[in-house]
Design a protein around this motif. Sequence first.
Motif, PDB file in Angstrom:
ATOM      1  N   LEU A 378      -1.967 -15.033 -16.134  1.00 21.85           N
ATOM      2  CA  LEU A 378      -0.811 -14.770 -15.280  1.00 21.85           C
ATOM      3  C   LEU A 378      -0.651 -13.282 -14.988  1.00 21.85           C
ATOM      4  CD1 LEU A 378       1.788 -17.235 -16.857  1.00 21.85           C
ATOM      5  CD2 LEU A 378       0.540 -17.502 -14.706  1.00 21.85           C
ATOM      6  N   MET A 379      -0.924 -12.445 -15.995  1.00 24.17           N
ATOM      7  CA  MET A 379      -0.819 -11.010 -15.788  1.00 24.17           C
ATOM      8  C   MET A 379      -1.858 -10.530 -14.775  1.00 24.17           C
ATOM      9  SD  MET A 379       0.972  -8.389 -16.513  1.00 24.17           S
ATOM     10  CE  MET A 379       1.877  -8.919 -17.969  1.00 24.17           C
ATOM     11  N   THR A 380      -3.057 -11.088 -14.859  1.00 21.24           N
ATOM     12  CA  THR A 380      -4.110 -10.727 -13.906  1.00 21.24           C
ATOM     13  C   THR A 380      -3.699 -11.097 -12.493  1.00 21.24           C
ATOM     14  OG1 THR A 380      -5.799 -11.072 -15.611  1.00 21.24           O
ATOM     15  CG2 THR A 380      -6.538 -11.074 -13.318  1.00 21.24           C
ATOM     16  N   ARG A 381      -3.100 -12.276 -12.352  1.00 20.43           N
ATOM     17  CA  ARG A 381      -2.629 -12.695 -11.025  1.00 20.43           C
ATOM     18  C   ARG A 381      -1.561 -11.727 -10.511  1.00 20.43           C
ATOM     19  NH1 ARG A 381      -1.611 -19.116 -12.172  1.00 20.43           N
ATOM     20  NH2 ARG A 381      -3.784 -19.708 -12.577  1.00 20.43           N
ATOM     21  N   ALA A 382      -0.644 -11.321 -11.407  1.00 21.94           N
ATOM     22  CA  ALA A 382       0.442 -10.418 -11.004  1.00 21.94           C
ATOM     23  C   ALA A 382      -0.113  -9.073 -10.536  1.00 21.94           C
ATOM     24  CB  ALA A 382       1.402 -10.220 -12.178  1.00 21.94           C
ATOM     25  N   ILE A 383      -1.096  -8.562 -11.285  1.00 26.57           N
ATOM     26  CA  ILE A 383      -1.714  -7.283 -10.913  1.00 26.57           C
ATOM     27  C   ILE A 383      -2.408  -7.402  -9.563  1.00 26.57           C
ATOM     28  CG2 ILE A 383      -3.555  -5.654 -11.522  1.00 26.57           C
ATOM     29  CD1 ILE A 383      -2.820  -6.229 -14.486  1.00 26.57           C
ATOM     30  N   ASN A 384      -3.111  -8.511  -9.363  1.00 29.40           N
ATOM     31  CA  ASN A 384      -3.801  -8.724  -8.081  1.00 29.40           C
ATOM     32  C   ASN A 384      -2.801  -8.763  -6.927  1.00 29.40           C
ATOM     33  OD1 ASN A 384      -6.326  -8.817  -9.279  1.00 29.40           O
ATOM     34  ND2 ASN A 384      -6.331 -11.040  -9.486  1.00 29.40           N
ATOM     35  N   LEU A 386       0.218  -7.320  -6.889  1.00 31.34           N
ATOM     36  CA  LEU A 386       0.776  -5.981  -6.692  1.00 31.34           C
ATOM     37  C   LEU A 386      -0.208  -5.065  -5.976  1.00 31.34           C
ATOM     38  CD1 LEU A 386       2.515  -5.450 -10.160  1.00 31.34           C
ATOM     39  CD2 LEU A 386       3.655  -5.645  -7.935  1.00 31.34           C
ATOM     40  N   SER A 387      -1.492  -5.197  -6.333  1.00 32.45           N
ATOM     41  CA  SER A 387      -2.500  -4.320  -5.724  1.00 32.45           C
ATOM     42  C   SER A 387      -2.706  -4.607  -4.241  1.00 32.45           C
ATOM     43  CB  SER A 387      -3.834  -4.463  -6.469  1.00 32.45           C
ATOM     44  OG  SER A 387      -4.375  -5.767  -6.286  1.00 32.45           O
ATOM     45  N   SER A 388      -2.246  -5.774  -3.802  1.00 27.35           N
ATOM     46  CA  SER A 388      -2.418  -6.115  -2.382  1.00 27.35           C
ATOM     47  C   SER A 388      -1.311  -5.527  -1.502  1.00 27.35           C
ATOM     48  CB  SER A 388      -2.452  -7.643  -2.216  1.00 27.35           C
ATOM     49  OG  SER A 388      -1.204  -8.212  -2.526  1.00 27.35           O
ATOM     50  N   ILE A 389      -0.292  -4.922  -2.142  1.00 27.29           N
ATOM     51  CA  ILE A 389       0.813  -4.324  -1.364  1.00 27.29           C
ATOM     52  C   ILE A 389       0.331  -3.047  -0.673  1.00 27.29           C
ATOM     53  CG2 ILE A 389       3.088  -3.208  -1.525  1.00 27.29           C
ATOM     54  CD1 ILE A 389       3.680  -5.069  -3.892  1.00 27.29           C
ATOM     55  N   ASP A 390       0.632  -2.939   0.605  1.00 27.59           N
ATOM     56  CA  ASP A 390       0.289  -1.737   1.383  1.00 27.59           C
ATOM     57  C   ASP A 390       1.419  -0.704   1.192  1.00 27.59           C
ATOM     58  OD1 ASP A 390      -0.472   0.193   3.147  1.00 27.59           O
ATOM     59  OD2 ASP A 390      -0.552  -1.115   4.906  1.00 27.59           O
ATOM     60  N   ILE A 391       1.175   0.281   0.331  1.00 30.88           N
ATOM     61  CA  ILE A 391       2.216   1.269  -0.022  1.00 30.88           C
ATOM     62  C   ILE A 391       2.648   2.104   1.189  1.00 30.88           C
ATOM     63  CG2 ILE A 391       2.701   3.289  -1.470  1.00 30.88           C
ATOM     64  CD1 ILE A 391       0.803   2.159  -3.544  1.00 30.88           C
ATOM     65  N   SER A 392       1.759   2.266   2.150  1.00 29.39           N
ATOM     66  CA  SER A 392       2.067   3.119   3.312  1.00 29.39           C
ATOM     67  C   SER A 392       3.213   2.581   4.158  1.00 29.39           C
ATOM     68  CB  SER A 392       0.814   3.295   4.185  1.00 29.39           C
ATOM     69  OG  SER A 392       0.431   2.057   4.767  1.00 29.39           O
ATOM     70  N   VAL A 393       3.519   1.281   4.031  1.00 31.43           N
ATOM     71  CA  VAL A 393       4.592   0.717   4.862  1.00 31.43           C
ATOM     72  C   VAL A 393       5.957   0.921   4.213  1.00 31.43           C
ATOM     73  CG1 VAL A 393       3.018  -1.042   5.741  1.00 31.43           C
ATOM     74  CG2 VAL A 393       4.544  -1.623   3.866  1.00 31.43           C
ATOM     75  N   LEU A 405      13.657  -3.972  -2.731  1.00 31.66           N
ATOM     76  CA  LEU A 405      12.372  -3.703  -3.377  1.00 31.66           C
ATOM     77  C   LEU A 405      12.577  -2.996  -4.716  1.00 31.66           C
ATOM     78  CD1 LEU A 405       9.260  -3.594  -3.356  1.00 31.66           C
ATOM     79  CD2 LEU A 405       9.436  -1.461  -2.050  1.00 31.66           C
ATOM     80  N   LEU A 406      13.472  -1.985  -4.735  1.00 32.04           N
ATOM     81  CA  LEU A 406      13.723  -1.245  -5.967  1.00 32.04           C
ATOM     82  C   LEU A 406      14.341  -2.147  -7.044  1.00 32.04           C
ATOM     83  CD1 LEU A 406      15.065   2.117  -4.468  1.00 32.04           C
ATOM     84  CD2 LEU A 406      12.866   1.730  -5.609  1.00 32.04           C
ATOM     85  N   ASN A 407      15.212  -3.050  -6.627  1.00 30.99           N
ATOM     86  CA  ASN A 407      15.785  -3.996  -7.580  1.00 30.99           C
ATOM     87  C   ASN A 407      14.708  -4.883  -8.203  1.00 30.99           C
ATOM     88  OD1 ASN A 407      18.425  -3.156  -7.428  1.00 30.99           O
ATOM     89  ND2 ASN A 407      19.015  -4.647  -5.858  1.00 30.99           N
ATOM     90  N   LYS A 408      13.750  -5.321  -7.366  1.00 27.48           N
ATOM     91  CA  LYS A 408      12.659  -6.156  -7.855  1.00 27.48           C
ATOM     92  C   LYS A 408      11.771  -5.381  -8.828  1.00 27.48           C
ATOM     93  CE  LYS A 408      13.441 -10.044  -5.723  1.00 27.48           C
ATOM     94  NZ  LYS A 408      13.795 -11.254  -6.531  1.00 27.48           N
ATOM     95  N   LEU A 409      11.585  -4.080  -8.545  1.00 26.80           N
ATOM     96  CA  LEU A 409      10.769  -3.240  -9.436  1.00 26.80           C
ATOM     97  C   LEU A 409      11.457  -3.070 -10.785  1.00 26.80           C
ATOM     98  CD1 LEU A 409       9.489  -0.490  -6.961  1.00 26.80           C
ATOM     99  CD2 LEU A 409       8.112  -2.216  -8.156  1.00 26.80           C
ATOM    100  N   GLU A 410      12.800  -2.921 -10.774  1.00 29.33           N
ATOM    101  CA  GLU A 410      13.538  -2.813 -12.029  1.00 29.33           C
ATOM    102  C   GLU A 410      13.422  -4.113 -12.828  1.00 29.33           C
ATOM    103  OE1 GLU A 410      15.131  -0.386 -13.622  1.00 29.33           O
ATOM    104  OE2 GLU A 410      14.350   0.994 -12.091  1.00 29.33           O
ATOM    105  N   GLU A 411      13.493  -5.245 -12.105  1.00 32.70           N
ATOM    106  CA  GLU A 411      13.352  -6.560 -12.746  1.00 32.70           C
ATOM    107  C   GLU A 411      11.957  -6.704 -13.353  1.00 32.70           C
ATOM    108  OE1 GLU A 411      13.846 -11.312 -11.609  1.00 32.70           O
ATOM    109  OE2 GLU A 411      14.264  -9.760 -10.113  1.00 32.70           O
ATOM    110  N   LEU A 412      10.943  -6.231 -12.607  1.00 34.95           N
ATOM    111  CA  LEU A 412       9.563  -6.284 -13.079  1.00 34.95           C
ATOM    112  C   LEU A 412       9.397  -5.401 -14.316  1.00 34.95           C
ATOM    113  CD1 LEU A 412       6.619  -7.197 -12.618  1.00 34.95           C
ATOM    114  CD2 LEU A 412       6.334  -5.237 -11.087  1.00 34.95           C
TER     115      LEU A 412
END
Length: 424
Positions: A378-384, A386-393, A405-412
């Motif tokens: 499950l952790m591998t899936r989560a990392i995959n 997250l890595s697919s997010i385009d940070i430039s947007v 988004l920031l709330n979700k990051l705090e939850e994560l």
Amino acid sequence: MSKIDLIKLYNQGIVKKGVHNLNVPIKKFNGESYSGETYMIPLEYLYYNDQNGRIGVALSEYESTNGRIIPGHNEEYNLAIQNMIINDGENSTKKEMEKLKRDMHVKGQQEAGYVLKDGRVIDGNRRFTAKRLLQQDADITGDQYFEAVILNDLSFKNHDDQKKIKSLELQIQFGKLGKVDYHAIDRAIDAYKTVKVNNIMTAKEYSEYAGFGSTNEVNKRILEAELIVRFLEFSNADPENYALAKQLELDGPIQDLIPQYKKFKGQDNETQLLDSIFTKILQIRITKEDYKKSYREIVKNVVGTKKESNFIEEMEDVTDLIVDALDSSEPIKSNIELTSVLASNKSISTALSEVQDITGKFSESVKNHKERTMPITLMTRAINSLSSIDISVIPHLESKDKYQLLNKLEELKFYIDAIKSAGE
């Protein structure tokens, strides 16, 4: 009965003109089209085609008990096939045949079949059977006729003709809506006999005539049939007694095995591994255990892994015991005989219980391993993800979206801290 020639019988007025005209999906060897004209043929000049996929499997059941029977103008043969067709699928098929018989009595034959000039029925076995039932009904008067196109230039004695006949059968079987589908084992055996045993056509040709699009489906069916034959040999049965495979409902367990069989076929331990798996299948069928439980775990998660050699080793003694018991009996003809041989021996009953224990242990081991490795998966899936997010947007997101988004990051982060704390 002397040699039959339906064209000569037509010239003599015994066979009559039909009322349909079909678009025949095959051509003559010179490229000409068949006329498609139909003929009304008295039933006594017709016989079932033993080379038909479904009939061939059913015939193996009859012959395993009654001995070989000669196909052709032989009423014992025709009656045996008739009963097989009526009883295939038990009550549902009987009701369907009775309905077809009534419909044909009231409405006549709505769809013509195909026959060779010697009277072999290439297409229309159920309609031919309904006509035979009408003729055998004492309450129905008048002679019965089967309407069909006569393919007067084809014969099963010629190998090229066999290919053309088979191509017609496949195009009709897979090209019409509402056709009665073959049982999975019938389909597998038909492909196997056509391509591998009789070499009538290649897997590619079979695929094209059946409209599969690729040879994958054909090759899968051939592998299924190979495994069925291997199982029958393992069980001390006639390797052509395909009906036994249907009685034991082998299609499910065998189909589950095919992906792994492709990988270990030809390996040094192939026979030992198959014997172990076949022993498990026997145990499932004798004890009526659901094959979708431990069997599937063994096939998918033990075979082809480091556990495989241990599995074979632990199964070796019980497998040998069961093989010896089967080999010391008369050849197995039916599932009833198979059950009788295995159930009558106390040591075999003990061995079957041991098979259940061994496979249950390996199945449980697989489940426990899955549970232990699930957090990593499950952790591998989560990392995959997250890595697919385009940070430039992210800088261009609207305020409300950034806030979310920031709330979700705090939850994560909360879950990450909890996992790290549990691991320390």
